[in-house]
Design an enzyme around this catalytic site. Structure first.
Site, PDB file in Angstrom:
ATOM      1  CG  ASN A 155      -6.916  -4.161   5.822  1.00 14.76           C
ATOM      2  OD1 ASN A 155      -7.159  -4.203   7.154  1.00 14.76           O
ATOM      3  ND2 ASN A 155      -5.222  -4.054   5.611  1.00 14.76           N
TER       4      ASN A 155
ATOM      5  CG  HIS B 194      -2.085   6.234   6.008  1.00 13.72           C
ATOM      6  ND1 HIS B 194      -1.620   5.906   4.726  1.00 13.72           N
ATOM      7  CD2 HIS B 194      -0.772   6.577   6.959  1.00 13.72           C
ATOM      8  CE1 HIS B 194      -0.310   6.406   4.806  1.00 13.72           C
ATOM      9  NE2 HIS B 194       0.068   6.711   6.138  1.00 13.72           N
TER      10      HIS B 194
HETATM   11  C1  GAR Z   1      -2.690  -1.883   4.605  1.00 14.88           C
HETATM   12  O1  GAR Z   1      -1.805  -1.775   5.489  1.00 14.88           O
HETATM   13  C2  GAR Z   1      -3.250  -0.204   4.202  1.00 14.88           C
HETATM   14  O2  GAR Z   1      -3.259   0.313   5.458  1.00 14.88           O
HETATM   15  C3  GAR Z   1      -2.473   0.319   3.242  1.00 14.88           C
HETATM   16  O3  GAR Z   1      -2.091  -0.531   2.620  1.00 14.88           O
HETATM   17  C4  GAR Z   1      -2.085  -1.990   3.059  1.00 14.88           C
HETATM   18  C5  GAR Z   1      -2.995  -3.011   2.335  1.00 14.88           C
HETATM   19  O4  GAR Z   1      -2.649  -4.205   2.556  1.00 14.88           O
HETATM   20  N1  GAR Z   1      -2.681   1.473   2.985  1.00 14.88           N
HETATM   21  C6  GAR Z   1      -2.168   2.622   2.616  1.00 14.88           C
HETATM   22  O5  GAR Z   1      -0.773   2.538   2.599  1.00 14.88           O
HETATM   23  C7  GAR Z   1      -2.791   3.858   2.152  1.00 14.88           C
HETATM   24  N2  GAR Z   1      -2.064   5.006   2.071  1.00 14.88           N
HETATM   25  P1  GAR Z   1      -3.807  -5.440   2.129  1.00 14.88           P
HETATM   26  O6  GAR Z   1      -3.758  -5.303   0.812  1.00 14.88           O
HETATM   27  O7  GAR Z   1      -3.180  -6.596   2.663  1.00 14.88           O
HETATM   28  O8  GAR Z   1      -5.038  -5.029   2.935  1.00 14.88           O
END
Ligand code: GAR
Length: 200
Positions: A14, A104
């Protein structure tokens, strides 16, 4: 042009998507990436994209005020959490009230709270037999996954979904909506709930 800081603890897909989005926009730019995890892959992504990054430990963050100092030094206007796993301390919450958002990977208030992140969220959704999941973008306060909800978008949970297939579908929603919602908040535009109409 507003300066954005991204906090991330993990792989940072992200973060990369947001960095790239704003590199093509005049509204804001990602000026700093911050991580509590010196081994986080997000730091590699930031370096490749020429974005400065800093890492910090618990003391720096919760006791010494070093992270708030760094945010001031880089003239950060807006904070984006993208897979960041620690609670934001009081000093930063106070200084950036209404200017810190999180994403989230589920439809809060369900499947949130301490320990609910990444794969664990998708496993819980599948095990509960839910027919839909999605994303929630919300303001950040001093409680995990708790602040006011800004935007949600939904996707189906399909029969036979695994943690990986569901995560991929949810990630697509994240990539599609998170940068746009951030931009609307930066520019004072209303965030509408168009994602809600994508129920399949
Ligand atoms: C994402 O899916 C985000 O929504 C989640 O962690 C992932 C990070 O992915 N966040 C949570 O679960 C917060 N409670 P990334 O490092 O590939 O962006």
């Amino acid at each position: 042009m507003k300066n954005i800081a991204i906090f991330a603890s993990g792989t940072g897909t992200n973060a990369e998507n947001i960095i790239k989005y704003f590199s093509r926009r005049e509204t804001g730019r990602v000026a700093l990436v911050l991580s509590n995890n010196p081994d986080a892959y997000v730091l590699v992504r930031a370096a490749r994209l020429n974005i400065p990054s800093i890492t910090f430990n618990r003391k720096d963050f919760y006791e010494k005020g070093r992270v708030l100092n760094a945010l001031r030094l880089y003239k950060i206007d807006f904070i984006v959490l993208a897979g960041f796993l620690w609670l934001i301390p009081e000093d930063i919450l106070r200084s950036y009230q209404g200017r810190i958002v999180n994403i989230h990977p589920a439809l809060l208030p369900s499947y949130g709270g301490k320990g609910m992140y990444g794969e664990r969220v998708h496993r819980a959704v599948i095990e509960a037999g839910e027919k839909e999941s999605g994303i929630t973008i919300h303001y950040v306060d001093g409680i995990y996954d708790h602040g006011d909800i800004i935007f949600q978008a939904r996707c189906s949970v399909l029969p036979g979904d695994t943690v990986d297939t569901l995560a991929e579908r949810v990630h697509e929603l994240e990539y599609r909506y998170y940068p746009e919602v951030i931009e609307k908040l930066l520019t004072g535009n209303e965030v509408n709930q168009s994602g809600q109409e994508e129920l399949k």
